[in-house]
Design an enzyme around this catalytic site. Sequence first.
Site, PDB file in Angstrom:
ATOM      1  N   GLY A 187     -15.278  21.455 -35.381  1.00 51.93           N
ATOM      2  CA  GLY A 187     -14.432  21.951 -34.414  1.00 51.93           C
ATOM      3  C   GLY A 187     -14.900  23.438 -33.939  1.00 51.93           C
ATOM      4  N   ASN A 188     -14.076  24.311 -33.238  1.00 54.56           N
ATOM      5  CA  ASN A 188     -14.421  25.596 -32.925  1.00 54.56           C
ATOM      6  C   ASN A 188     -13.225  26.216 -32.802  1.00 54.56           C
ATOM      7  OD1 ASN A 188     -13.366  25.866 -30.056  1.00 54.56           O
ATOM      8  ND2 ASN A 188     -14.802  24.209 -30.094  1.00 54.56           N
ATOM      9  N   ARG A 189     -13.295  27.814 -32.785  1.00 48.24           N
ATOM     10  CA  ARG A 189     -12.264  28.673 -33.064  1.00 48.24           C
ATOM     11  C   ARG A 189     -11.429  28.791 -31.818  1.00 48.24           C
ATOM     12  NH1 ARG A 189     -12.650  31.037 -37.943  1.00 48.24           N
ATOM     13  NH2 ARG A 189     -14.540  31.226 -38.807  1.00 48.24           N
ATOM     14  N   SER A 190     -11.715  28.245 -30.633  1.00 46.17           N
ATOM     15  CA  SER A 190     -10.749  28.477 -29.708  1.00 46.17           C
ATOM     16  C   SER A 190      -9.302  28.479 -29.657  1.00 46.17           C
ATOM     17  CB  SER A 190     -11.451  27.501 -28.280  1.00 46.17           C
ATOM     18  OG  SER A 190     -10.396  27.546 -27.235  1.00 46.17           O
TER      19      SER A 190
END
Length: 397
Positions: A187-190
């Site tokens: 995933g990512n940090r958004s």
Amino acid sequence: MLVVAPLREAGHQVKVVPTESALNFVGAPTWEALSGEPVSTSVWDNVDEVAHVRIGQTADLVVVAPATADLLGRATHGIANDLLTNVLLSTTAPVVMAPAMHTEMWLNAATVHNVSVLRRRGVHIMEPDSGRLTGTDSGPGRLPEPEAIAEFALAQVHDEGASLAGLRVAITTGGTREALDPVRYSGNRSSGKQGMALAEAARARGAKVELIMAATDVPAPTGVKVIKVESARDMQNAVANAYDGNDVIVMAAAVADFRSASYAETKIKKSHAAGEEESAPVIELVRNPDILAGLVKRRGSRTTPVLVGFAAETGDENGTILDYALAKLEHKGCDVIVANEVGEGTTFGQDSSTVHILVAGSDQPQRYGPAPKRESASAIWDVVEQLIPSKDAVESN
Ligand SMILES: Cc1cc2nc3c(=O)[nH]c(=O)nc-3n(C[C@H](O)[C@H](O)[C@H](O)COP(=O)(O)O)c2cc1C
């Protein structure tokens, strides 16, 4: 108490409605002097003026600051046992609450529930500041600064124009998650905050909003249709379904560029076989679809829906943020690129950002910020709404 001053300085008439408890902290004469208006707390004052509904009916905005745990509870349950709670029940104006209480009270399940119910009903509840509280404690629960409350409160009214009335917009938000196996994902940090702010601003301007929501830390605003998705490919499908019927599509989500080439149907095991303690699987990645590029292709030479892309950019020795954002605008072929300045401690997960708004065919990029994402959302809509061809048709109807 001091919220009265910045509201009056902004040219607004302020009517103070203290609770009985509030008068133990600041007396009625002080409120009257600060606001220049008579003050009452009881539904039995000025009965001839039917104040218990009149104040709420005529207000353009209702601000509760500080909102105690008690007040949040009463508001949640529709209790009307003093003038303030009567005002809350009789107003159709935007309602802003700035909670303040000890951390334990703020985090108590009852308060958490009340805040969530009120937010779902459309009450704009500020997050309290974190810091020194009454006594020696410190933590979340502190009343934000009066200027911040006034600014937040006034933004709710200013955004309530109806410049997008009759229009439909789809907004993607959050960060996609690409499954590796039934329990793991990349995933990512958004945080999803920018997309939520855009959705809230569009709704406040009268648009019908469809929010295509990947993983996010923040709740969706009230009054918008939410479609939950997980992966980039889920999002691609949801966006494809939203294509028809929307006047604008804003791609504010952080879509993973890559996903694992294969999905393991069962959990990938940490092997315990002799000699294999150190071994670890190698995960091959493949490219995810470029959703925005797909939309541009599908639209062809038509002008709707207006397509807005986002870019998280840093400048480097080969070019500035603007150079990269301009290249992306040209390469993608969308109508607007909003470039977020990213870097250590900026943009991701933060409440503020600095954005550059680039419009195709214009050599006048707009830089906005650093500003709360709520404000940059408003600036983005100011630009985007000018590009909607059907807007004039809607307005002249
Ligand atoms: C000195 C003192 C400070 C208080 N501070 C708070 C506070 O910051 N937040 C809160 O929710 N309740 C606080 N309380 C408890 C409230 O006074 C009590 O819940 C009251 O019912 C609130 O009424 P109201 O919501 O009508 O103002 C405090 C009580 C005292 C005695």
